[in-house]
Design an enzyme around this catalytic site. Structure first.
Site, PDB file in Angstrom:
ATOM      1  N   ASP A   1      -6.867  -1.740  -3.962  1.00 38.26           N
ATOM      2  CA  ASP A   1      -7.493  -2.032  -5.255  1.00 38.26           C
ATOM      3  C   ASP A   1      -8.140  -0.774  -5.850  1.00 38.26           C
ATOM      4  O   ASP A   1      -8.381   0.222  -5.142  1.00 38.26           O
ATOM      5  CB  ASP A   1      -8.547  -3.134  -5.030  1.00 38.26           C
ATOM      6  CG  ASP A   1      -8.682  -4.065  -6.223  1.00 38.26           C
ATOM      7  OD1 ASP A   1      -8.305  -3.668  -7.328  1.00 38.26           O
ATOM      8  OD2 ASP A   1      -9.195  -5.190  -6.032  1.00 38.26           O
TER       9      ASP A   1
ATOM     10  N   ASP B   1      -5.160  -9.999 -13.026  1.00 39.41           N
ATOM     11  CA  ASP B   1      -6.146 -10.935 -12.474  1.00 39.41           C
ATOM     12  C   ASP B   1      -6.063 -12.286 -13.165  1.00 39.41           C
ATOM     13  O   ASP B   1      -6.615 -13.273 -12.677  1.00 39.41           O
ATOM     14  CB  ASP B   1      -7.562 -10.379 -12.669  1.00 39.41           C
ATOM     15  CG  ASP B   1      -7.960  -9.468 -11.526  1.00 39.41           C
ATOM     16  OD1 ASP B   1      -7.249  -9.440 -10.510  1.00 39.41           O
ATOM     17  OD2 ASP B   1      -8.983  -8.771 -11.657  1.00 39.41           O
TER      18      ASP B   1
HETATM   19  C1  DGJ Z   1      -9.814  -7.102  -8.406  1.00 40.63           C
HETATM   20  C2  DGJ Z   1      -8.495  -7.679  -7.987  1.00 40.63           C
HETATM   21  O1  DGJ Z   1      -7.589  -7.639  -9.030  1.00 40.63           O
HETATM   22  C3  DGJ Z   1      -8.727  -9.082  -7.438  1.00 40.63           C
HETATM   23  O2  DGJ Z   1      -7.499  -9.675  -7.131  1.00 40.63           O
HETATM   24  C4  DGJ Z   1      -9.611  -8.989  -6.238  1.00 40.63           C
HETATM   25  O3  DGJ Z   1      -8.962  -8.293  -5.212  1.00 40.63           O
HETATM   26  C5  DGJ Z   1     -10.920  -8.308  -6.616  1.00 40.63           C
HETATM   27  N1  DGJ Z   1     -10.700  -7.060  -7.275  1.00 40.63           N
HETATM   28  C6  DGJ Z   1     -11.763  -8.078  -5.399  1.00 40.63           C
HETATM   29  O4  DGJ Z   1     -12.905  -7.389  -5.674  1.00 40.63           O
END
Ligand code: DGJ
Length: 708
Positions: free
Chosen positions: A466, A528
């Protein structure tokens, strides 16, 4: 094939020609790029009278000429490929070489020659005013419609040379009868498809936020104004790069169009001492005479063949379940094991533990950088938990955010200077975190060591990498490129240390979905936003540049956490199954009917995932311009096809819509495995299929066609 004849260079791919020549004074003159020209005796550009152009002592008026490597300030006053600040530069042909294959780029990811069908032309230009060499690289792939370009600048002078800008490519088209399509977005709505006419003046499609960004993907298409999915000329420009980028479309006073793509010159400067070299990122030019559909299929094939690499390159991707939307950071070992165990029973193949397993992290205000397990939450540690999960017969994956540090972390307390900061300013926080300065060797080493040691000790098959903020407080011009090179070094070391681990890139969803990342990680979390209706647009927009095998897509809870919508399990499944399929919800709280549906979806995905992830993608109905989005994926031998249409809103008293399918074998018969109905390919492609949507909003209709 690359031919050099009578001072002309002819570059030919599958159905693409790129032609330019060396003129009498030694300038490189662009002649043509587009559909393959099989015979090309001469290149005649009619003389045009135009006053207000200047000429140099060689008599050449560069402002009049379509060029391969323009510079600004002498006789061309348009935007330059390269500039050395206030120093005027004149670049002339010195020599060239044509060779089989392609060389890797210094410290940068680049396309491969996976099919051993590439040939490269390397041209050296010389600037005698500044004693600088500029090399232009062009790679042609015999079986592809893509040409790769990049630039190297080498300072041969005693003194230091400062590069102010260095784009990776330039093409001068002789007209401006174009529209352009690009893919901007925002968090939760990435890669929207936006089309504009090309107007007089300059359009700079760029990003200066540190990573390639949610805001502007490094993919831009120039096309005939009437281009559609099946017809029209489409030129696609894509950068193999994850930092600040810029694509300039510049029309001049005579309505000609200059296109350049590369590192964003804003915030960029690079100093070169004697004999030092600067290498630009690679740019990919893909051409299709068959509209956007043709362009995407050429590009998808190129990306699957020459960008994605390693153990997972051609393997069907595992069906995963991720605990993020199930628990966020509020979990313990028992909860995790209960999800993993039920997932195993449902046929899911991989459990992924997301954010919150390390340091003291129970919310997003601490612990990034402290990559050691929180034993209060996970008493068996990562090794113990991974063993328990894998012993159940399901693989185990783990989340990291390797490039970040929380101000409230042991790492930051020990090394506050490791976070990016400028001029004594307290660095700006975003999501309560700072970015580690990956230009520093000791920081790179720390990140590599801390991540690899965990991956080597525990049974980990998958990593979600991430990256959850923009980069602010960059201390100097050129820093973003230094950072990007540092990030690539770290990524390369970590991914190469565990070659069989599947890496999925992520950046607040799809904020760093680019070809640079895909050279190291075969897939990216698309967004997301997991609402299937929003995903219809996001995955549709993403499909212009990126194949389905690169897009993570999961079924999540109803109501959806981001939008509050309540689409059915079928709609959620049908949209998610069109990418790298998975789940992200608390399955332990679902009613039996949902569990039964999940079991069926998982079985279905296993049957069709090779087709869906590696087939040829056809966009059939554009949700950005209508109420229905539809796509279809057909395998290479046309024996199988998956079709999915989604209706956003129910409209009262209208007949079933008709959508024309594509890519099937003319004259053949196909059975829809879901209904048993038999259709002829011709009827589906020329008359179209009646889309028998169920009643209501947010519904899907799918067919799995098998040739009889
Ligand atoms: C952002 C990501 O896109 C989510 O899927 C998740 O992993 C969160 N970060 C976790 O902090």
């Amino acid at each position: 094939m690359i031919i050099f004849r009578d001072n002309y260079f002819f570059l030919e791919g599958l159905d693409i020609s790129y032609i330019f020549r060396i003129d009498k004074a030694g300038y490189l003159v662009h002649c043509y790029m587009g559909k393959k020209i099989k015979a090309y005796p001469t290149h005649i550009v009619p003389e045009r009278f135009y006053c207000w152009h200047s000429w140099g002592e060689d008599g050449v008026k560069l402002d009049e000429i379509a060029q391969e490597a323009p510079t600004y300030g002498h006789t061309d006053l348009r935007k330059p490929l390269i500039s050395f600040g206030e120093k005027i530069s004149v670049l002339k042909y010195k020599c060239h070489e044509i060779y089989k294959g392609k060389k890797p780029l210094d410290a940068l990811p680049a396309s491969l020659d996976a099919l051993s069908d590439a040939q490269t032309l390397e041209i050296t230009l010389y600037d005698s005013l500044n004693n600088v060499e500029v090399k232009l690289f062009y790679t042609v792939f015999e079986s592809m419609n893509t040409i790769a370009r990049h630039v190297e600048v080498i300072n041969r002078a005693e003194g230091e040379l400062t590069l102010d800008s260095c784009y990776s490519m330039c093409i001068d088209f002789e007209h401006s009868d174009f529209s352009e399509t690009h893919f901007p977005g925002r968090w939760g709505f990435e890669r929207e498809k936006v089309t504009n006419p090309v107007v007089r003046g300059t359009l700079d499609i760029n990003n200066a936020r540190g990573g390639s960004g949610h805001f502007m993907n490094p993919h831009v298409c120039l096309h005939s104004p009437d281009a559609n999915e099946k017809s029209g000329d489409v030129y696609s420009f894509m950068l193999v790069y994850s930092g600040n980028h810029s694509t300039v479309i510049d029309t001049d006073q005579r309505m000609r169009t200059r296109v350049m793509q590369g590192i964003n010159p804003f915030g960029f400067k690079w100093s070169l001492k004697k004999d030092e070299k600067f290498t630009s990122p690679e740019n990919l030019i893909t051409f299709s005479h068959e509209g956007f559909g043709g362009m995407s299929r050429f590009l998808h094939k190129f990306i699957r063949t020459n960008i994605v690499r390693g153990y997972w390159k051609e393997k069907p991707r595992p069906i995963l379940i991720n605990n993020w939307e199930a628990t966020y950071m509020n979990f313990n070992e028992e909860k995790i094991l209960s999800i993993a165990s039920l997932a195993k029973d449902l046929g899911i193949e991989l459990f992924v533990l997301d954010d919150g397993w390390f340091g003291k992290r129970n919310n997003d205000n601490c612990s990034l950088g402290d990559w050691y397990v929180n034993y209060d939450k996970l008493p068996s540690g990562i090794e113990g938990l991974a063993k328990k999960v894998t012993d159940m017969g399901i693989k185990f994956g783990l989340w990291f955010e390797p490039e970040m540090v929380s101000p409230d972390s042991d790492l930051y307390r020990a090394h506050p200077d490791w976070a990016i900061h400028a001029h004594g300013l307290k660095p700006a926080e975003s999501r309560n975190q700072l970015v580690l300065d990956l230009t520093k060797k000791e920081v790179q080493d720390y990140v590599i060591e801390s991540v690899v040691s965990i991956l080597k000790k525990a049974k980990i098959s998958y990593v979600k990498w991430d990256y959850n903020r923009y980069i602010t407080d960059m201390p100097r011009q050129g820093f973003n490129h230094e950072y990007t090179l540092g990030m690539y070094h770290v990524t390369k070391c970590i991914t190469e240390a565990v070659p069989e681990v599947l890496f999925e890139g992520c950046s607040g969803g799809g904020g760093r979905f680019d070809l640079g990342i895909l050279c190291y990680m075969p897939q990216v979390w698309t967004s997301d936003n997991t609402d299937p209706i929003e995903r219809l647009y996001i995955q549709y927009g993403t499909s212009f540049g990126y194949p389905t095998s690169t897009m993570g897509s999961h079924v999540t809870a109803s109501p959806n956490h981001y939008t509050g919508r309540k689409p059915s399990m079928k709609t959620r499944g049908d949209i998610a199954i069109s990418g790298n399929f998975g789940y992200e919800l608390d399955i332990t709280t679902l009613p039996q009917s949902d569990l039964d549906a999940i079991k069926k979806q998982v079985e279905e995905c296993k049957k069709i995932r090779s087709l869906v992830q590696y087939g040829n993608f056809y966009r059939l109905s554009d949700p950005f311009t209508g109420n229905i989005g539809a796509w279809q994926i057909v395998n290479d031998d046309k024996s199988e096809s998956f079709f999915c249409a989604t209706r956003v809103m129910f409209k009262s008293n209208v007949y079933f819509p008709i959508i024309k399918l594509d890519g099937l074998e003319e004259g053949a018969l196909y059975r829809d495995e879901y209904t048993g109905n038999v259709y002829s390919a011709d009827e589906l492609m020329y008359r179209g299929a009646f889309i028998e949507f169920p009643h209501g909003d947010f519904v899907t209709f799918t067919m799995l066609l098998k040739k009889i």
